[in-house]
Motif scaffolding. Structure first.
Motif, short mmCIF file in Angstrom:
data_model
loop_
_atom_site.label_atom_id
_atom_site.label_comp_id
_atom_site.label_asym_id
_atom_site.label_seq_id
_atom_site.Cartn_x
_atom_site.Cartn_y
_atom_site.Cartn_z
N LEU A 1 55.11 -83.28 -7.00
CA LEU A 1 56.53 -83.29 -6.63
C LEU A 1 57.35 -84.03 -7.68
CD1 LEU A 1 56.45 -83.87 -2.77
CD2 LEU A 1 57.64 -82.00 -3.94
N ARG A 2 56.81 -85.14 -8.14
CA ARG A 2 57.55 -85.96 -9.12
C ARG A 2 57.59 -85.27 -10.48
NH1 ARG A 2 54.40 -90.41 -9.23
NH2 ARG A 2 53.36 -89.68 -11.11
N GLU A 3 56.44 -84.84 -10.94
CA GLU A 3 56.36 -84.35 -12.32
C GLU A 3 56.90 -82.93 -12.49
OE1 GLU A 3 52.34 -84.98 -13.61
OE2 GLU A 3 52.60 -87.17 -13.66
N GLU A 4 56.72 -82.10 -11.47
CA GLU A 4 57.13 -80.70 -11.64
C GLU A 4 58.45 -80.37 -10.95
OE1 GLU A 4 53.93 -77.92 -10.93
OE2 GLU A 4 52.43 -79.37 -11.63
N TYR A 5 58.81 -81.17 -9.93
CA TYR A 5 60.03 -80.83 -9.18
C TYR A 5 61.07 -81.95 -9.15
CZ TYR A 5 57.04 -76.98 -7.92
OH TYR A 5 56.22 -75.89 -8.00
N ASP A 6 60.78 -83.05 -9.83
CA ASP A 6 61.73 -84.16 -9.92
C ASP A 6 62.13 -84.70 -8.53
OD1 ASP A 6 62.88 -85.86 -11.75
OD2 ASP A 6 64.76 -84.75 -11.90
N VAL A 7 61.19 -84.64 -7.61
CA VAL A 7 61.41 -85.18 -6.26
C VAL A 7 60.43 -86.33 -6.06
CG1 VAL A 7 61.16 -84.73 -3.78
CG2 VAL A 7 62.25 -83.01 -5.26
N VAL A 8 60.97 -87.51 -5.75
CA VAL A 8 60.13 -88.69 -5.63
C VAL A 8 59.96 -89.05 -4.16
CG1 VAL A 8 59.84 -91.12 -6.29
CG2 VAL A 8 60.91 -89.50 -7.88
N VAL A 9 58.74 -88.88 -3.65
CA VAL A 9 58.44 -89.29 -2.28
C VAL A 9 57.38 -90.39 -2.36
CG1 VAL A 9 59.04 -87.03 -1.35
CG2 VAL A 9 56.64 -87.55 -1.91
N ALA A 10 57.01 -90.95 -1.21
CA ALA A 10 56.08 -92.09 -1.21
C ALA A 10 54.75 -91.71 -0.60
CB ALA A 10 56.70 -93.25 -0.43
N GLY A 11 53.71 -92.42 -1.01
CA GLY A 11 52.40 -92.22 -0.40
C GLY A 11 52.26 -93.11 0.83
N GLY A 12 51.05 -93.25 1.30
CA GLY A 12 50.78 -94.14 2.44
C GLY A 12 50.45 -95.54 1.93
N GLN A 13 50.67 -96.52 2.82
CA GLN A 13 50.40 -97.90 2.44
C GLN A 13 49.17 -98.42 3.18
OE1 GLN A 13 54.49 -98.90 3.75
NE2 GLN A 13 54.61 -100.18 1.93
N LYS A 14 48.51 -99.40 2.58
CA LYS A 14 47.37 -100.09 3.21
C LYS A 14 46.37 -99.07 3.78
CE LYS A 14 49.48 -104.19 2.72
NZ LYS A 14 49.01 -105.44 2.19
N ASN A 15 46.06 -99.15 5.09
CA ASN A 15 45.08 -98.27 5.72
C ASN A 15 45.44 -96.80 5.63
OD1 ASN A 15 44.23 -100.75 6.56
ND2 ASN A 15 44.78 -100.48 8.72
N LEU A 16 46.72 -96.53 5.40
CA LEU A 16 47.17 -95.14 5.39
C LEU A 16 47.21 -94.54 3.99
CD1 LEU A 16 49.97 -95.33 8.12
CD2 LEU A 16 47.64 -94.43 8.33
N SER A 17 46.76 -95.32 3.00
CA SER A 17 46.73 -94.83 1.63
C SER A 17 45.86 -93.57 1.54
CB SER A 17 46.18 -95.94 0.73
OG SER A 17 46.15 -95.48 -0.59
N GLY A 18 46.45 -92.51 0.99
CA GLY A 18 45.70 -91.25 0.86
C GLY A 18 45.71 -90.39 2.11
N LYS A 19 46.08 -90.99 3.24
CA LYS A 19 46.02 -90.23 4.51
C LYS A 19 47.36 -89.60 4.90
CE LYS A 19 42.21 -92.95 6.32
NZ LYS A 19 41.87 -94.13 7.12
N ILE A 20 48.44 -90.16 4.36
CA ILE A 20 49.76 -89.60 4.66
C ILE A 20 50.61 -89.59 3.39
CG2 ILE A 20 49.80 -90.42 7.08
CD1 ILE A 20 51.77 -92.68 6.09
N PHE A 21 51.72 -88.90 3.44
CA PHE A 21 52.78 -89.12 2.45
C PHE A 21 54.08 -89.21 3.24
CE2 PHE A 21 54.84 -84.93 2.17
CZ PHE A 21 53.88 -84.10 2.73
N ARG A 22 55.09 -89.84 2.62
CA ARG A 22 56.32 -90.14 3.37
C ARG A 22 57.57 -89.67 2.62
NH1 ARG A 22 56.35 -96.13 3.75
NH2 ARG A 22 55.34 -95.89 1.71
N ILE A 23 58.45 -89.06 3.37
CA ILE A 23 59.74 -88.64 2.82
C ILE A 23 60.82 -89.55 3.40
CG2 ILE A 23 61.44 -86.77 2.66
CD1 ILE A 23 59.13 -84.78 3.07
N GLY A 24 61.54 -90.21 2.52
CA GLY A 24 62.66 -91.03 2.97
C GLY A 24 63.90 -90.16 3.12
N HIS A 25 64.64 -90.34 4.20
CA HIS A 25 65.89 -89.58 4.36
C HIS A 25 66.92 -90.50 5.00
CE1 HIS A 25 63.82 -88.87 8.22
NE2 HIS A 25 62.83 -88.35 7.52
N LEU A 26 67.29 -91.50 4.20
CA LEU A 26 68.22 -92.50 4.72
C LEU A 26 69.25 -92.85 3.65
CD1 LEU A 26 66.45 -96.00 4.73
CD2 LEU A 26 65.69 -94.06 3.39
N GLY A 27 70.33 -93.45 4.13
CA GLY A 27 71.37 -93.90 3.20
C GLY A 27 72.17 -92.73 2.65
N TRP A 28 72.23 -92.65 1.33
CA TRP A 28 73.06 -91.63 0.69
C TRP A 28 72.28 -90.31 0.62
CZ3 TRP A 28 74.29 -90.00 -4.80
CH2 TRP A 28 75.55 -89.38 -4.85
#
Lengths: 359, 359
Positions: free
Chosen positions: B310-337
């Protein structure tokens, strides 16, 4: 406007432009490269091969980091304070439970090295010595090299507040054996407030391992482990990092020696100028600061009125006195983004404003 | 670039322009007016008539402020954590010596109000309850209104982390009896990171008077006395204050109800979109966050690879999972602007990137 308080200093246009850049992922590659770039350049300004961290907080937060990362409650601390900011360092240590002896030298007078040595001889349990390189409240610079040589004769940990000194006046961190040195973004670095830099050498890391004061936001161990992967533990003030990267380039291009010389030359211009106007300086002539000049009201100048006239009629912003010195002095900041011409404009305005503020 | 992590969010051009303004005296009249303006508007966003302070630090610093200004070492604290940020609140309290019982609900599942009530019944010495309104790590929103009603039945102090909630999802601070609420500049406020906002009501100030945890940089009593004269105790991140003043105007112009409705609508678009792509959501459907969506890798998607594509080919930056959820989820932020169009662009990119990241 001539903003001539001892920080924040005006920012060069390049720095302000950097602040306008859009946000990036603070856990991504671009920020990692920025953090690495900033850290490498900061080490040159600090003249250190050891660690330097950038915390998102004011300089006071950096002072707190210096304390809580190296001390435990009950630890004996010796302070060489001779001003408001030296006292602030003491207050932080006390708030976190340190047992502080403050030698409390007279404001505007140098640290007495014999008294310091005697104090270290008398109480062998002292673990840490605190010093303030540039005492913004009195416009004087303490002789960190000499203070350090006494501190290190007794092999004590040495924590130095260089918030208004770093990047303006010389402080070779490694050569002078300063274990922790704190600085702030809005002074010599010529960028807006919001970041504080803290160096930690090996000796400081040894203290860190033993230190039991509570720390979380200011934990430099976390800062170290995150910096190794190009991050900060908590979301950093990304925009101010952008600006810092920009002005570090400007600083390294100008060269440390040239920066120090510029500050020394402009400070001399300011001192000569105020003396020509019949004013006297607050601090010991042998220790005058190259970043801020404290000028006596001497009972003849209404200092708060002078500050007001300069601001309202001449668009020059200078500072009054703090705490005990309120009303007794006024202060001209001459650090960071300042030229000889700026200093001349300030002196010219002062010459015109002064007669309007005589008592 | 579409920066769609759960903060920092992109900043509107008006905010970035404000960041380019030259420095002012942080102890002068202009800053005093700015601080007053920001505080008054913040109270509207917080829906409170009580105090709100702006600290120069990340949101984690604000959480630390909530703890150290209301607690003493040894105080019994009950945590309702169900994610990384709930656990962070616990870690801070423990670091400063609180005696924390963490109910530790399953990640992605709601706080069980019966268990909370039982815990408060069983241990009458509990002084404080911690909650996280919007758990960024799992993409779920805890029901602060209901949690508060249980907490207040037992008359406990209630500290709320609303860092990724405030200004995006409803939190009427006074009406819901939240004694301390922490937020951060880089989320709903649409400005760069570097400021954290903390509200304190009368009940919180009573706790402050008794609280013995060490505090200096984060001392809200100092923040209160300085704010009364239009200042902050330590040099504030002036540029980010400029930006905050700008976006608070934008937020109040849009109106809280409209902001909440926009976030709800866009969140629904994102959820519907990812489900249409055959993906499932991590958290309980009844408590899905309107600011961040956590999407399961479900054993079929290589989440880190998806984030990279997403980042390298589509210029869209989303987040992975943290701590125990690393590799198990990814996260899309949709807040603020963020606009409906932005959400559609992200979903479109996700649809294209997904096939390249199947295991």
């Amino acid at each position: 406007m001539q903003l001539r308080i001892p920080g924040p200093t005006p920012c060069p246009p390049e720095a302000l432009q950097s602040m306008g850049k859009q946000m990036i992922n603070h856990r991504g590659k671009e920020f990692g490269e920025l953090a690495a770039s900033v850290t490498e350049k900061l080490k040159k300004i600090y003249q250190t091969k050891e660690d330097v961290f950038v915390l998102t907080c004011a300089g006071t937060g950096g002072l707190e980091a210096a304390i809580v990362n190296t001390l435990s409650p009950g630890d004996k601390v010796l302070s060489t304070s001779n001003g408001v900011f030296g006292n602030r360092f003491v207050e932080i240590a006390e708030q976190y439970g340190a047992n502080v002896k403050n030698l409390g030298f007279e404001w505007g007078k140098p640290v007495d090295l014999d008294i310091l040595e005697q104090a270290l001889k008398e109480d062998t349990e002292i673990k840490v010595v605190l010093a303030t390189q540039n005492e913004t409240s009195t416009g004087m610079t303490n002789d960190i090299k000499s203070i350090s040589s006494v501190v290190k004769k007794f092999d004590k940990l040495f924590l130095v507040d260089s918030i208004s000194g770093m990047g303006c006046i010389d402080l070779p961190t490694d050569e002078w054996n300063c274990d922790v040195v704190v600085s702030g973004s809005q002074k010599g670095f010529m960028i807006p407030p919001g970041l504080s830099m803290v160096s930690m050498n090996k000796r400081a890391w040894q203290a860190y391992e033993q230190a039991k004061m509570p720390r979380y936001y200011m934990d430099l161990g976390k800062a170290k482990s995150f910096l190794e992967k190009g991050q900060t533990p908590w979301t950093p003030a990304v925009s101010i990092f952008f600006a810092l990267d920009t002005t570090l380039d400007m600083m390294l291009k100008e060269g440390l020696e040239n920066i120090f010389a510029r500050h020394a030359r402009i400070a001399q211009t300011v001192r000569d100028g105020v003396k020509t106007l019949g004013l006297t300086l607050f601090s010991d002539e042998r220790y005058l600061s190259n970043t801020v000049t404290a000028i006596n009201a001497d009972g003849k100048v209404d200092a708060p009125k002078l500050v007001k006239v300069l601001r309202e009629e001449y668009d020059v912003v200078v500072a009054g006195g703090q705490k005990n010195l309120s009303g007794k002095i006024f202060r001209i900041g001459h650090l960071g983004w300042i030229s000889d011409k700026d200093a001349e404009l300030v002196l010219e305005a002062l010459g015109k404003a002064l007669p309007k503020a005589y008592k």
